[in-house]
Write a protein that holds these residues in place. Sequence first.
Motif, PDB file in Angstrom:
ATOM      1  N   ALA A 191     107.594  46.816  36.296  1.00  0.00           N
ATOM      2  CA  ALA A 191     108.305  47.685  37.468  1.00  0.00           C
ATOM      3  C   ALA A 191     109.284  46.709  38.336  1.00  0.00           C
ATOM      4  O   ALA A 191     110.070  47.151  39.047  1.00  0.00           O
ATOM      5  CB  ALA A 191     107.316  48.494  38.364  1.00  0.00           C
TER       6      ALA A 191
ATOM      7  N   GLN B 150     103.062  50.725  41.260  1.00  0.00           N
ATOM      8  CA  GLN B 150     103.863  50.703  40.028  1.00  0.00           C
ATOM      9  C   GLN B 150     105.189  50.569  40.677  1.00  0.00           C
ATOM     10  O   GLN B 150     106.090  50.615  39.822  1.00  0.00           O
ATOM     11  CB  GLN B 150     103.734  51.863  39.156  1.00  0.00           C
ATOM     12  CG  GLN B 150     102.154  51.729  38.648  1.00  0.00           C
ATOM     13  CD  GLN B 150     101.912  53.100  37.574  1.00  0.00           C
ATOM     14  OE1 GLN B 150     102.652  54.027  38.049  1.00  0.00           O
ATOM     15  NE2 GLN B 150     101.225  52.975  36.710  1.00  0.00           N
ATOM     16  N   ARG B 151     105.732  50.541  41.760  1.00  0.00           N
ATOM     17  CA  ARG B 151     107.173  50.763  42.277  1.00  0.00           C
ATOM     18  C   ARG B 151     107.955  52.017  41.809  1.00  0.00           C
ATOM     19  O   ARG B 151     109.070  52.180  41.734  1.00  0.00           O
ATOM     20  CB  ARG B 151     107.667  49.490  42.000  1.00  0.00           C
ATOM     21  CG  ARG B 151     107.236  48.490  42.525  1.00  0.00           C
ATOM     22  CD  ARG B 151     106.950  48.333  43.790  1.00  0.00           C
ATOM     23  NE  ARG B 151     106.800  47.006  44.354  1.00  0.00           N
ATOM     24  CZ  ARG B 151     105.457  46.506  44.550  1.00  0.00           C
ATOM     25  NH1 ARG B 151     104.262  46.950  43.875  1.00  0.00           N
ATOM     26  NH2 ARG B 151     105.520  45.149  45.164  1.00  0.00           N
ATOM     27  N   LYS B 152     107.055  53.106  41.478  1.00  0.00           N
ATOM     28  CA  LYS B 152     107.648  54.442  41.042  1.00  0.00           C
ATOM     29  C   LYS B 152     107.804  55.306  42.262  1.00  0.00           C
ATOM     30  O   LYS B 152     108.573  56.224  42.287  1.00  0.00           O
ATOM     31  CB  LYS B 152     106.763  55.313  40.005  1.00  0.00           C
ATOM     32  CG  LYS B 152     106.735  54.523  38.789  1.00  0.00           C
ATOM     33  CD  LYS B 152     105.825  55.370  37.645  1.00  0.00           C
ATOM     34  CE  LYS B 152     105.712  54.719  36.405  1.00  0.00           C
ATOM     35  NZ  LYS B 152     104.665  55.332  35.422  1.00  0.00           N
ATOM     36  N   ALA B 153     107.126  54.922  43.451  1.00  0.00           N
ATOM     37  CA  ALA B 153     107.290  55.524  44.653  1.00  0.00           C
ATOM     38  C   ALA B 153     107.568  54.221  45.767  1.00  0.00           C
ATOM     39  O   ALA B 153     106.928  53.312  45.694  1.00  0.00           O
ATOM     40  CB  ALA B 153     105.955  56.362  45.257  1.00  0.00           C
TER      41      ALA B 153
ATOM     42  N   PRO C 269     101.350  55.246  42.127  1.00  0.00           N
ATOM     43  CA  PRO C 269     102.865  55.085  42.084  1.00  0.00           C
ATOM     44  C   PRO C 269     103.687  54.185  42.914  1.00  0.00           C
ATOM     45  O   PRO C 269     104.583  53.565  42.715  1.00  0.00           O
ATOM     46  CB  PRO C 269     103.164  56.606  42.504  1.00  0.00           C
ATOM     47  CG  PRO C 269     102.153  57.266  42.244  1.00  0.00           C
ATOM     48  CD  PRO C 269     100.781  56.442  42.545  1.00  0.00           C
TER      49      PRO C 269
END
Length: 387
Positions: free
Chosen positions: A11, A79-82, A76
């Motif tokens: 990520a 994971q750097r998705k958020a 998240p």
Amino acid sequence: MGLKKQLWQVAGGAAALLASGIVQAADLPKTMVWTSYDFGSAGFAQASAVANAFQKKFGTRIRIVPSGTGIGRMLPVTQRKAHYGFLATEAFFAAEGTYDFAVQSWGPQDLRIVLAPPTGTGLTVPKGSKFADGANLKGVRLGYVKGNPSVNVKTDALLAYAGLTRDDIKAVWFGGYGVMKGARLTGKIDGFLMSPYSGITRELEASPAGIDWVQFDPKNKEGWARIQKIAPMYSPLSIDDGAGMEKGKPVNIIEFRYPMMSTYADRSAEEVYTVTKAMHDAFDLYKDVNATTKNWILSKAGRTPADVAWHRGSVKYLKEKGVWTSEDEAWNQARLARHAKVIEEWDNATDAFNQWRAAEKKKGNKIKAAKAWPGYWADHRKKAGLD
């Protein structure tokens, strides 16, 4: 540091580009992703209120990812998705590497707070229930959530007020926070931990059984000492403006910080500064959405203590606004030192654990890491003076 290290290579590239774009623009991104508690919760309502204000004032669209578990809100962000999580006490447990975060795939997470408003919480039971006294909870049926130490440990802390543990009650387990409402409405449980201002609490207040708040007398110093030994983030709170309450007749429940807008320490100071400033600039658009959004004012949400240290970008803005004091700085530096110590000891424990397993393997003893590690880490924490 467990999961964070494992996921960074995957990520990190996207996160770096995102952060770089924000810094270069010196402005809010056009889109962001936040995590929060699930639908109907006070945390979701507050995150939604701020998100709507951001879109109106800055044109920034925010997608909120709700979850009824602490792991679900953290993952998240990890994971750097958020970009940010509107977290509860899972922030404390994640930073300490305890409970659900004590497994090798997680470990202590280097989290930081952007802003953290104070709020209330507590246990509710049906109106007229004998369990409305915190000293009389033996035998009560309380809801617990798998993968949500924020709820579970704090519920345990409230049992400790009367010297009780889970062995003295019936703990009923659920897969998410929101589903406990249905169990309470159908009489499968007597109560669970909730906010005085959430939609769920309002629904239960309007139900045929109604609600009473379980009260915890602030004058009971021994009881409160037992609570704070398990949940040091708790303190007494007397309020009369929430669901199931009557004006002029305050109930004695719990105060803590929630939701804590949080991110990782390595998110750029420029971005966090900009987001903190935006939270302040948009405050008038969301402060009156419900009874709790007013607590996002900097003089409350920008002051220590809280579950983890403040981010340097947020501190910079709070100093500029004259909110951050020398006492806040001293607390924050101590908390940063604590974070660093926990991470150091996790690494030390991991090295020692691997050496021990290798030595045992040579003796013909196979040690299963997943089974042996939690106890090993708990013992190491005590020896290192963390507990």
